[in-house]
Design an enzyme around this catalytic site. Structure first.
Site, PDB file in Angstrom:
ATOM      1  N   ARG A   1      27.853  12.341 -54.002  1.00 31.78           N
ATOM      2  CA  ARG A   1      26.524  12.845 -54.359  1.00 31.78           C
ATOM      3  C   ARG A   1      25.670  13.094 -53.122  1.00 31.78           C
ATOM      4  NH1 ARG A   1      21.591  10.223 -56.618  1.00 31.78           N
ATOM      5  NH2 ARG A   1      20.673  11.626 -58.180  1.00 31.78           N
TER       6      ARG A   1
ATOM      7  N   HIS B   1      23.670  16.556 -52.381  1.00 32.01           N
ATOM      8  CA  HIS B   1      22.224  16.587 -52.193  1.00 32.01           C
ATOM      9  C   HIS B   1      21.849  16.988 -50.775  1.00 32.01           C
ATOM     10  CE1 HIS B   1      20.736  14.232 -55.949  1.00 32.01           C
ATOM     11  NE2 HIS B   1      21.765  14.999 -56.235  1.00 32.01           N
ATOM     12  N   ASP B   2      22.743  16.809 -49.833  1.00 29.06           N
ATOM     13  CA  ASP B   2      22.499  17.302 -48.486  1.00 29.06           C
ATOM     14  C   ASP B   2      22.623  18.821 -48.449  1.00 29.06           C
ATOM     15  OD1 ASP B   2      21.983  17.090 -45.697  1.00 29.06           O
ATOM     16  OD2 ASP B   2      24.127  17.260 -45.283  1.00 29.06           O
TER      17      ASP B   2
ATOM     18  N   VAL C   1      19.883  21.226 -49.941  1.00 29.49           N
ATOM     19  CA  VAL C   1      18.547  21.233 -49.332  1.00 29.49           C
ATOM     20  C   VAL C   1      18.662  21.713 -47.889  1.00 29.49           C
ATOM     21  CG1 VAL C   1      16.501  19.864 -48.796  1.00 29.49           C
ATOM     22  CG2 VAL C   1      17.885  19.306 -50.816  1.00 29.49           C
TER      23      VAL C   1
ATOM     24  N   ASP D   1      23.419  19.748 -43.398  1.00 30.78           N
ATOM     25  CA  ASP D   1      22.967  19.453 -42.037  1.00 30.78           C
ATOM     26  C   ASP D   1      22.642  17.979 -41.811  1.00 30.78           C
ATOM     27  OD1 ASP D   1      20.685  19.183 -43.545  1.00 30.78           O
ATOM     28  OD2 ASP D   1      19.509  20.711 -42.478  1.00 30.78           O
TER      29      ASP D   1
ATOM     30  N   SER E   1      20.464  16.198 -43.238  1.00 34.49           N
ATOM     31  CA  SER E   1      19.028  15.903 -43.312  1.00 34.49           C
ATOM     32  C   SER E   1      18.722  14.794 -44.318  1.00 34.49           C
ATOM     33  CB  SER E   1      18.230  17.164 -43.659  1.00 34.49           C
ATOM     34  OG  SER E   1      18.669  17.718 -44.891  1.00 34.49           O
TER      35      SER E   1
ATOM     36  N   ASN F   1      16.300  11.747 -55.437  1.00 32.93           N
ATOM     37  CA  ASN F   1      16.959  10.704 -54.637  1.00 32.93           C
ATOM     38  C   ASN F   1      16.344   9.317 -54.783  1.00 32.93           C
ATOM     39  OD1 ASN F   1      18.694  12.676 -53.521  1.00 32.93           O
ATOM     40  ND2 ASN F   1      17.190  13.178 -51.938  1.00 32.93           N
TER      41      ASN F   1
ATOM     42  N   PRO G   1      18.776  20.768 -58.590  1.00 37.91           N
ATOM     43  CA  PRO G   1      18.487  20.959 -60.018  1.00 37.91           C
ATOM     44  C   PRO G   1      18.340  19.618 -60.736  1.00 37.91           C
ATOM     45  CG  PRO G   1      20.381  22.289 -59.326  1.00 37.91           C
ATOM     46  CD  PRO G   1      20.077  21.342 -58.210  1.00 37.91           C
TER      47      PRO G   1
ATOM     48  N   HIS H   1      30.782  14.789 -62.089  1.00 38.96           N
ATOM     49  CA  HIS H   1      30.230  13.791 -63.005  1.00 38.96           C
ATOM     50  C   HIS H   1      31.322  13.104 -63.817  1.00 38.96           C
ATOM     51  CE1 HIS H   1      25.811  15.435 -63.009  1.00 38.96           C
ATOM     52  NE2 HIS H   1      26.191  14.927 -61.846  1.00 38.96           N
ATOM     53  N   THR H   2      32.557  13.309 -63.454  1.00 36.97           N
ATOM     54  CA  THR H   2      33.638  12.503 -64.017  1.00 36.97           C
ATOM     55  C   THR H   2      33.618  11.097 -63.421  1.00 36.97           C
ATOM     56  OG1 THR H   2      36.032  12.369 -64.350  1.00 36.97           O
ATOM     57  CG2 THR H   2      35.314  13.248 -62.257  1.00 36.97           C
TER      58      THR H   2
ATOM     59  N   ASP I   1      39.027  12.700 -62.910  1.00 39.86           N
ATOM     60  CA  ASP I   1      39.923  13.436 -63.800  1.00 39.86           C
ATOM     61  C   ASP I   1      39.124  14.478 -64.571  1.00 39.86           C
ATOM     62  OD1 ASP I   1      38.541  11.972 -65.759  1.00 39.86           O
ATOM     63  OD2 ASP I   1      40.087  10.411 -65.830  1.00 39.86           O
TER      64      ASP I   1
END
Length: 318
Positions: free
Chosen positions: A60, A64-65, A68, A72, A74, A92, A161, A191-192, A246
């Site tokens: 994750r 999320h890096d 945005v 990099d 950040s 976050n 999102p 999201h598994t 899976d």
């Protein structure tokens, strides 16, 4: 003559646009840090053996890096007097974890090749190794990213999102980053693994109708209707195998047992239904597409060449 001038200008423009991701390569550290992959893999496996959820947390962080201002590093920066970073942005705050593990991995890498490997690249390798450790596909990670010298809480609030997103908003955001609807569905398959807080799915389990009633009752047991009560209680994103990478996530969507609103949107009569069905029935197809989509996501706006820096400590600029 004008035609040739225009053609040359166009060619230069294409080269400039594609230049950043073109500078990334799978063998970027083969000489400068030959033990990089084994060092990261060992640290990732150790962290996941202590806490299975950590694999999802590390994956994750890379998402999320990249969403945005590009991949990099950040997201790893602590707040400073000159900028408010991304760690306390809405997507976050109270949910992004794994920063200590990234610190440990960075330290291990610094021990074998100091000042060579960026934190942004460590996130990319760590994401791949987390997926593999939990039984998912492997891929060749392109490297050569450099670290940003700033971060933006506002960009994080706007760029990632939220779990309340509808399908059109998801498709639009992914498209803005060069990712297709198929990439969207494949990457959502992350999201598994992992868990979500009650605040992320409360509205769905109490107000929405496109979910299995027994599943709703199960989740309601640990997520009270009243806001402020049990907000941080966790539930697995994948009901079946929350620590195995899976295709059960897609099987859950087909049976209306997606935990997040944004999850179930992928299978609610829209344009992505057929992709979800394909992945639910063909795990190899999902894993192959997921690996390809991760490579594409890793190409989002990297800093290369003399841009950015190689941080010594992932939490602060040099």
């Amino acid at each position: 003559m004008a035609f040739f001038k225009n053609a040359i200008c166009l060619a230069i423009l294409v080269i400039l646009i594609g230049n950043s991701s073109a500078q990334l390569s799978t063998g970027f550290y083969s000489t400068s840090c030959p033990n990089l992959f084994s060092t990261v893999k060992s640290a990732v496996q150790s962290a996941i053996s202590k806490e299975a959820r950590m694999g999802a947390s590390l994956l994750r962080l890379f998402f999320h890096d990249c969403f945005v201002n590009g991949c990099d590093g950040s997201i790893l920066l602590d707040d400073t007097s000159s900028f408010t970073g991304e760690k306390n942005a809405n997507p976050n705050r109270n949910s992004a974890t794994g920063f200590d593990v990234v610190d440990n991995i960075k330290s291990a890498v610094e021990n074998v090749c100091p000042g060579v490997v960026s934190c942004a690249d460590i996130l990319a390798i760590t994401a791949r190794d987390s997926v593999v450790t939990l039984g998912g596909p492997t891929w060749n990670v392109k490297l050569g990213r450099r670290d940003s010298r700033t971060a933006s809480q506002a960009a994080a609030n706007n760029g990632i999102p939220p779990p309340t997103s509808n399908l059109n908003a998801l498709i639009s955001r992914f498209s803005a980053l060069g990712l297709s609807s198929r990439d969207l569905v494949a990457l959502s398959g992350s999201h598994t693994i992992g868990q979500a807080r009650c605040t992320s799915f409360r509205a769905r389990i109490y107000n929405e109708t496109n979910l299995d009633s027994s599943f709703a009752r199960l989740r309601q047991r640990n997520c009270p209707r009243a806001s402020g009560s049990g907000d941080n209680n966790l539930a697995p994103l994948d009901l079946q195998t929350p620590t195995n990478f899976d295709n059960d996530y897609f099987k859950n969507l087909v049976t209306q047992r997606g935990l997040l609103h944004s999850d179930q949107q992928l299978f609610s009569g829209g344009s992505t239904n057929s992709i979800v069905s394909t992945y639910a029935n063909n795990p190899n197809n999902f894993q192959s597409d997921f690996a390809s989509a991760m490579i594409k996501m890793g190409d989002i706006s990297p800093l290369t060449g003399s841009n950015g820096e190689i941080r010594k400590n992932c939490r602060r600029i040099n």
